[in-house]
Design an enzyme around this catalytic site. Sequence first.
Site, short mmCIF file in Angstrom:
data_model
loop_
_atom_site.label_atom_id
_atom_site.label_comp_id
_atom_site.label_asym_id
_atom_site.label_seq_id
_atom_site.Cartn_x
_atom_site.Cartn_y
_atom_site.Cartn_z
N ALA A 66 0.84 -1.20 0.00
CA ALA A 66 0.00 0.00 0.00
C ALA A 66 0.87 1.25 0.00
CB ALA A 66 -0.91 -0.01 1.22
N GLY A 105 -0.54 -5.19 0.15
CA GLY A 105 -1.54 -4.98 -0.90
C GLY A 105 -1.10 -5.49 -2.24
N GLU A 108 -1.94 -9.03 -2.23
CA GLU A 108 -3.40 -9.15 -2.26
C GLU A 108 -3.95 -8.90 -3.66
OE1 GLU A 108 -5.27 -8.02 1.94
OE2 GLU A 108 -3.86 -6.50 1.27
N GLU A 128 1.96 -6.66 7.08
CA GLU A 128 1.25 -5.57 7.74
C GLU A 128 1.34 -5.62 9.27
OE1 GLU A 128 -0.83 -5.96 3.73
OE2 GLU A 128 0.11 -7.29 5.20
#
Length: 697
Positions: A66, A105, A108, A128
């Site tokens: 992210a 992310g 993901e 994370e």
Amino acid sequence: MTAINAVTSLAVDGNIAVLTVDSPPVNALSAAVRAGILQGIERCIADPAVQGIVLACAGKTFIAGADITEFGKPFVPPGLPEVQAAIENSPKPVVAAIHGTALGGGLEVALVCHYRIAARSAKCGLPEVHLGLLPGAGGTQRLPRLVGVERALEMVAYGTHVPAPEAAEMGLLDALADDATLGADAIAFARRIVEEKRPLRKVRDLDDKIAPVRGNRGGNGDLFATFRKANARRFRGFDAPEANIRCIEAAVELPFDEGLRRERELFQALMAGTQSAAQRYVFFASRQVWNVPDIGADVQPIPVAKVGIVGAGTMGGGIAMNFLNAGMPVTIVETTQQALDRGLRTIRANYDNTMKKGRLSAADVEARMALLTPTLDLQQLAEADLVIEAVFENMEVKKELFGRLDRIVRAGAILATNTSALDVDEIAAATSRPEAVIGLHFFSPANVMKLLEVVRGEKTAKPVVRTSMELARKIGKVAALVGVCPGFVGNRMLAQRQREAQKLALEGALPWDIDRVLHDFGFPMGPFAMSDLAGLDLGWVRERSTGSTLREILCEMDRRGQKTGAGYYDYDAQRNARPSPVVEQMIRDFAARQGRTRRAVSDQEILERCVLPMINEGAKILQEGKALRASDIDVIWNNGYGWPVYRGGPMFYADTIGLDKVVRTLRQYEEMLGEEFHPAPLLADLAARGKRFADMQ
């Protein structure tokens, strides 16, 4: 190739489209990247000539996670779930082509692709947890469906990066490619999927790896209970690991969409909490600490190829290992053959222990030892580029040594002292080149501890500072630049805590009460357990002992810490600590001789009196300019003294509880106990203006 926006482009190779993200430095999932991927997928779906899609990245890495600079800022669409849905629901197969790292992310996004191919050097992970968070875009729900529950638990709760070959073996990746041919191999892989009419495999629909665990929550079959128990010590105090575990439980026990909702709820709770704020703060502080405002790119570092170390004791040997590990030749000097041999044996024993744990090969050990030259002749340091002194902590000894080094070591070389508290400027004045002298305060054990305080003297030249900071990074340290003052930053603040701990022990609290409170706060151990571990007789001389402190009395009783089986605590053969009735009585007797009336001391008072004076001293350090930033102080305490990362650091913690409250409490103790609690002017000023230490950054 067609540009979609400033950070994404689309190219077509026959019937395969290649959607490429190019957003340096790490292709983070910014709003622009999210929009580019979404638009690119939509264009590919609309183009009848395209039958398969490869999602790739330019630069050194796949999507590395992210864009954390967006945290706390207004949301800019599209959201990541919208992008993921477009990929996952594409009627045409989407293949993720992974190189570098696919983290957070980024992984993901790869998990919603129908297939994944990676370069052999790539790594995947959901880290994370290190930011006090959990994967908030379905990572905890999809991952166990691919790799199984046990591996998924390890990946999310530890935040580890898994090498591509291992990721392929566990089922996370479908294919591997050589680094040089990943692009072509990904296109060929996508083309085979189209030609063979392979299914559009949605990870969310897979069930075979989680079904065996579902409902099996009793006895030894409960993977989750076993995992929690095995990691209780590792996760102590942290909220995020438990939240990650609960998400994997949800993946097993709940339908996919319900699991997603559970993941989102837990993510939002963590994001709103102080622990994640603290861990994200530490993440940025650990990067900011390297920035020295007055040393720009125009300041050239000094080449360092050969290192000399004076002293082969615990510190000198540990310091030497840092440079040997980095492949740098080291000459180590001692005054006697016995001391030199003992130092070499310790270095080799440390390496042998690492080898036994599988972290080094025998060849690695021999390669490191071959870089080490032991000698009794200080003249052997004449051609060194950097010489680090690690001798007895005595000013006259150090000044005499630096005078000799000044006459021996070549002009242009750096002379460094490992002193933990002495005046670097006074040491530098013993040479004809104070501009070449700097403090490099390693922490014990020096081959393990991450922190290095780089102590800038009044006359230390800028190239010497820059070289020292760059060397710290090369040998794997976290460096913080500090100024000259007694104890520098870390030990100067530690002295405040130690003083109050000793006073509290005489006033009514017992050592194990004080240690318990600080351990519960998040420290690995309290001040008395730490003293026992280090050895109470460090710097103690029997002939000069007067029995005027608890420490001196214990040493006179031959209770010198863990190594003697007794110190503040009693220890069994495995060095397990037990409160000591002997020490309790000794403290009571000592207090009585001083005319003290002992009283009940609350846990709150213990915590406030041990922690708030540290914060107050940190404010004085900032006001004096001995630290560049409040966040640098926190980095020092995170990496050198075991301050719990989920509390950010002493200065961040002060901001968290409010500087007005800190000042108010200090004044209460000042009225009760004296001027040692008088608030620092900077602290009082910030509190009066409603400001925080963070506002000074």
